[in-house]
Scaffold this active site. Structure first.
Site, PDB file in Angstrom:
ATOM      1  N   ASN A 213      29.775 -40.567  60.634  1.00 54.70           N
ATOM      2  CA  ASN A 213      29.298 -41.903  61.015  1.00 54.70           C
ATOM      3  C   ASN A 213      30.881 -42.181  61.297  1.00 54.70           C
ATOM      4  OD1 ASN A 213      29.702 -43.903  59.481  1.00 54.70           O
ATOM      5  ND2 ASN A 213      27.803 -43.810  58.672  1.00 54.70           N
ATOM      6  N   ASP A 282      22.476 -41.807  55.219  1.00 55.28           N
ATOM      7  CA  ASP A 282      20.923 -42.051  54.922  1.00 55.28           C
ATOM      8  C   ASP A 282      20.286 -40.336  54.289  1.00 55.28           C
ATOM      9  OD1 ASP A 282      19.883 -44.131  55.245  1.00 55.28           O
ATOM     10  OD2 ASP A 282      20.246 -43.999  56.971  1.00 55.28           O
ATOM     11  N   LYS A 292      31.949 -21.037  55.553  1.00 56.71           N
ATOM     12  CA  LYS A 292      31.890 -21.540  57.620  1.00 56.71           C
ATOM     13  C   LYS A 292      30.629 -20.541  58.010  1.00 56.71           C
ATOM     14  CE  LYS A 292      34.272 -21.808  61.425  1.00 56.71           C
ATOM     15  NZ  LYS A 292      35.424 -21.938  63.290  1.00 56.71           N
ATOM     16  N   PRO A 310      21.145 -41.220  47.772  1.00 54.29           N
ATOM     17  CA  PRO A 310      20.595 -42.205  47.161  1.00 54.29           C
ATOM     18  C   PRO A 310      20.790 -43.469  47.638  1.00 54.29           C
ATOM     19  CG  PRO A 310      21.992 -40.783  45.972  1.00 54.29           C
ATOM     20  CD  PRO A 310      21.725 -40.217  46.735  1.00 54.29           C
ATOM     21  N   ASP A 311      19.988 -44.432  47.770  1.00 55.11           N
ATOM     22  CA  ASP A 311      20.419 -46.066  48.533  1.00 55.11           C
ATOM     23  C   ASP A 311      21.274 -46.565  47.064  1.00 55.11           C
ATOM     24  OD1 ASP A 311      20.363 -48.215  49.366  1.00 55.11           O
ATOM     25  OD2 ASP A 311      18.630 -47.813  50.410  1.00 55.11           O
ATOM     26  N   ILE A 312      22.151 -46.499  47.686  1.00 51.80           N
ATOM     27  CA  ILE A 312      23.302 -46.898  46.113  1.00 51.80           C
ATOM     28  C   ILE A 312      23.472 -48.157  46.073  1.00 51.80           C
ATOM     29  CG2 ILE A 312      25.379 -47.524  45.801  1.00 51.80           C
ATOM     30  CD1 ILE A 312      26.201 -44.897  48.119  1.00 51.80           C
ATOM     31  N   PHE A 332      24.753 -55.486  53.409  1.00 49.99           N
ATOM     32  CA  PHE A 332      24.907 -55.604  54.892  1.00 49.99           C
ATOM     33  C   PHE A 332      24.273 -54.698  56.253  1.00 49.99           C
ATOM     34  CE2 PHE A 332      29.418 -57.279  56.661  1.00 49.99           C
ATOM     35  CZ  PHE A 332      29.650 -57.878  54.916  1.00 49.99           C
ATOM     36  N   LYS A 346      15.476 -56.530  55.698  1.00 49.62           N
ATOM     37  CA  LYS A 346      16.193 -55.032  54.624  1.00 49.62           C
ATOM     38  C   LYS A 346      16.841 -56.575  53.346  1.00 49.62           C
ATOM     39  CE  LYS A 346      18.114 -52.337  56.768  1.00 49.62           C
ATOM     40  NZ  LYS A 346      19.855 -51.902  58.242  1.00 49.62           N
ATOM     41  N   LYS A 350      15.719 -54.031  50.520  1.00 48.23           N
ATOM     42  CA  LYS A 350      16.552 -53.742  49.112  1.00 48.23           C
ATOM     43  C   LYS A 350      16.787 -54.766  47.741  1.00 48.23           C
ATOM     44  CE  LYS A 350      19.159 -50.932  52.722  1.00 48.23           C
ATOM     45  NZ  LYS A 350      19.622 -49.852  52.298  1.00 48.23           N
TER      46      LYS A 350
HETATM   47  N1  CTP Z   1      23.462 -48.512  51.604  1.00 45.18           N
HETATM   48  C1  CTP Z   1      23.878 -47.828  50.087  1.00 45.18           C
HETATM   49  N2  CTP Z   1      22.937 -46.294  50.166  1.00 45.18           N
HETATM   50  C2  CTP Z   1      22.425 -46.249  51.283  1.00 45.18           C
HETATM   51  C3  CTP Z   1      22.245 -46.358  52.548  1.00 45.18           C
HETATM   52  C4  CTP Z   1      22.697 -48.150  52.786  1.00 45.18           C
HETATM   53  O1  CTP Z   1      24.462 -48.199  49.723  1.00 45.18           O
HETATM   54  N3  CTP Z   1      22.434 -44.863  50.929  1.00 45.18           N
HETATM   55  C5  CTP Z   1      23.981 -50.121  51.838  1.00 45.18           C
HETATM   56  C6  CTP Z   1      24.998 -50.732  53.533  1.00 45.18           C
HETATM   57  O2  CTP Z   1      26.078 -50.447  52.532  1.00 45.18           O
HETATM   58  C7  CTP Z   1      24.589 -51.764  52.952  1.00 45.18           C
HETATM   59  C8  CTP Z   1      23.089 -51.621  53.934  1.00 45.18           C
HETATM   60  O3  CTP Z   1      22.474 -50.891  52.550  1.00 45.18           O
HETATM   61  O4  CTP Z   1      25.255 -51.977  52.750  1.00 45.18           O
HETATM   62  C9  CTP Z   1      22.330 -51.385  54.692  1.00 45.18           C
HETATM   63  O5  CTP Z   1      22.433 -50.097  55.049  1.00 45.18           O
HETATM   64  P1  CTP Z   1      21.130 -49.354  56.474  1.00 45.18           P
HETATM   65  O6  CTP Z   1      22.157 -48.437  56.483  1.00 45.18           O
HETATM   66  O7  CTP Z   1      21.404 -50.433  57.655  1.00 45.18           O
HETATM   67  O8  CTP Z   1      20.370 -49.792  55.842  1.00 45.18           O
HETATM   68  P2  CTP Z   1      18.470 -49.121  56.068  1.00 45.18           P
HETATM   69  O9  CTP Z   1      18.158 -49.530  54.748  1.00 45.18           O
HETATM   70  O10 CTP Z   1      19.409 -48.021  55.543  1.00 45.18           O
HETATM   71  O11 CTP Z   1      18.043 -49.283  57.269  1.00 45.18           O
HETATM   72  P3  CTP Z   1      17.950 -48.349  58.477  1.00 45.18           P
HETATM   73  O12 CTP Z   1      18.353 -47.396  58.318  1.00 45.18           O
HETATM   74  O13 CTP Z   1      16.715 -48.587  58.824  1.00 45.18           O
HETATM   75  O14 CTP Z   1      18.631 -49.601  59.488  1.00 45.18           O
END
Ligand code: CTP
Length: 403
Positions: A213, A282, A292, A310-312, A332, A346, A350
């Site tokens: 991204n 995500d 390739k 995983p959501d870190i 953030f 959020k 979170k």
């Molecule tokens: N984050 C993370 N790990 C992930 C996704 C997000 O640690 N797999 C953290 C980002 O570093 C940021 C926060 O979560 O601090 C918000 O990330 P965002 O991608 O905006 O949130 P999402 O929960 O994915 O919400 P959405 O995509 O629906 O806006």
């Protein structure tokens, strides 16, 4: 920005080839708003001329304690009383050896001795050959200088003018500048361990392609720098970006979300503050192709299956230390609309005490930004400014919220 506005800095040069870097350092400090008064030893003038230093500092250079320009003939007293800091760069091995004995046989060492020790800090940027640097005498002198209250900034590593390679080069002007700027900042995070995630992640499709991204990492790097300036011990877990590591920050480079997840695990037990600025993908491709993926000529496009990463941040925020308040987590959110509502939602989703919202398209890759801080009490805005200024304001807010 004028990080050194209203600061009067004496830049002392002792003899060494690194004097050429002092020219750039002088210019950089002037650019940050400092008034720089250059003082050179006789040896320094063998390496760079006072004319150069005068032109860059805009002030006549002093090099003798017998300088008749001072009405009372006491340049060492007059100049050192006016200064906010005395920075010797380069500080040669011989010059430092002199300082530990309190010798004062020329103007620069005389000023180091005569300065009001409580009010005018002495910062030293050593520069010498690697053998001279590692010699027990030099290392002993540095310990003594630190015990006497001097701030020895450390040295760089790499190729030396003498053709050898090792420790002892003078730090780069930009690194010294960052240390000088940090020196004047309030130490609101002193002794705190801060972990920051930054940049994008890269999710491989095959050995040559992937999904990423537009995150530049600039906000996260600014936060790492601001935290270090505020006295914290900082670890920066960075996705693939080519930004320079802020001075004094420990950097761990990662590529994918899974790598980043793995890299932050020590934070669960070690960190006091965790700031997640990374734009973590995500989803990742469920099965990366070993080779390739080639067009087979049939016109058929490949189909990719995804799996969730995983959501870190949520993982760190759910840890025992975070829930007990020992580890303060900051998230953030990059949104495109309804920033306040999404940021509140959020923050709760979170499970973090503080969430920082910004408008994604208006910040990615930019040097400035505007932030919206959301916590259980409400929200506050940090108006548009450069990312380092915002990062510094954010550190103040975080420090106030720590137990
Ligand atoms: N984050 C993370 N790990 C992930 C996704 C997000 O640690 N797999 C953290 C980002 O570093 C940021 C926060 O979560 O601090 C918000 O990330 P965002 O991608 O905006 O949130 P999402 O929960 O994915 O919400 P959405 O995509 O629906 O806006």
């Amino acid at each position: 920005m004028n990080d050194l506005a209203n600061k009067r800095i004496i830049l002392g040069l002792s003899g060494g080839i690194a004097c050429y870097k002092a020219a750039e350092l002088c210019r950089a400090m002037v650019k940050e708003g400092a008034t720089v008064q250059v003082v050179m030893t006789e040896a320094a003038a063998q390496f760079i001329t006072p004319v150069t230093m005068q032109a860059l500092s805009g002030q006549a250079v002093y090099s003798s304690q017998w300088d008749a320009r001072e009405p009372n003939n006491m340049a060492h007293i007059n100049l050192s009383r006016e200064a906010d800091a005395l920075l010797v760069a380069p500080a040669s091995a011989d010059f430092m050896a002199k300082l530990i004995h309190g010798r004062a046989d020329e103007l620069l060492s005389l000023m180091c001795l005569a300065r009001p020790i409580e009010r005018v800090p002495l910062l030293l940027a050593p520069a010498m050959n690697r053998e001279m640097w590692s010699h027990p005498a030099t290392q002993r002198n540095i310990l003594q200088l630190r015990a006497d209250g001097a701030h020895v900034l450390g040295v760089g590593q790499g190729e030396q003018a003498c053709g050898e390679t090792g420790d002892g080069r003078m730090l780069e002007p930009e690194e010294i500048l960052q240390d000088v700027v940090a020196y004047f900042k309030p130490q609101s995070l002193r002794g705190r361990r801060v972990w920051v995630t930054a940049g994008p992640t890269f999710e491989a499709i095959d050995p040559v392609r992937g999904i990423t991204n537009l995150s530049s990492g600039k906000m996260g790097f600014a936060i790492a720098r601001a935290a270090r300036e505020a006295g914290a011990d900082v670890t920066l877990v960075a996705g693939p970006v080519s930004l320079t590591t802020p001075r004094g920050v420990h950097r761990i480079n990662v590529r994918s979300a899974l790598d980043m997840h793995q890299a932050v695990q020590p934070a669960l037990t070690q960190a006091d503050v965790f700031v997640a600025t990374a734009a973590v993908a995500d989803w990742r491709v469920a099965q990366m192709a070993e080779q390739k993926i080639k067009k087979d000529g049939s016109g058929q496009v490949p189909s990719l299956a995804f799996t969730e990463n995983p959501d870190i941040l949520a993982g760190v925020a759910a840890s025992e230390r975070a829930r007990s308040g020992a580890l303060f987590c900051v998230g953030f959110a990059a949104e495109s609309h309804d920033l306040l509502r999404h940021a509140h939602e959020k923050r709760q989703r979170k499970g973090v005490p503080l969430l920082v919202g910004n408008i994604g398209p208006a910040t990615f890759g930019q040097d400035d930004n505007a932030l919206l801080l959301v916590d259980a009490q409400g929200h506050m805005e940090l108006p548009r400014a450069d990312k380092l200024s915002l990062a510094r304001q954010l550190m103040v807010q975080i420090a106030q919220r720590l137990r």
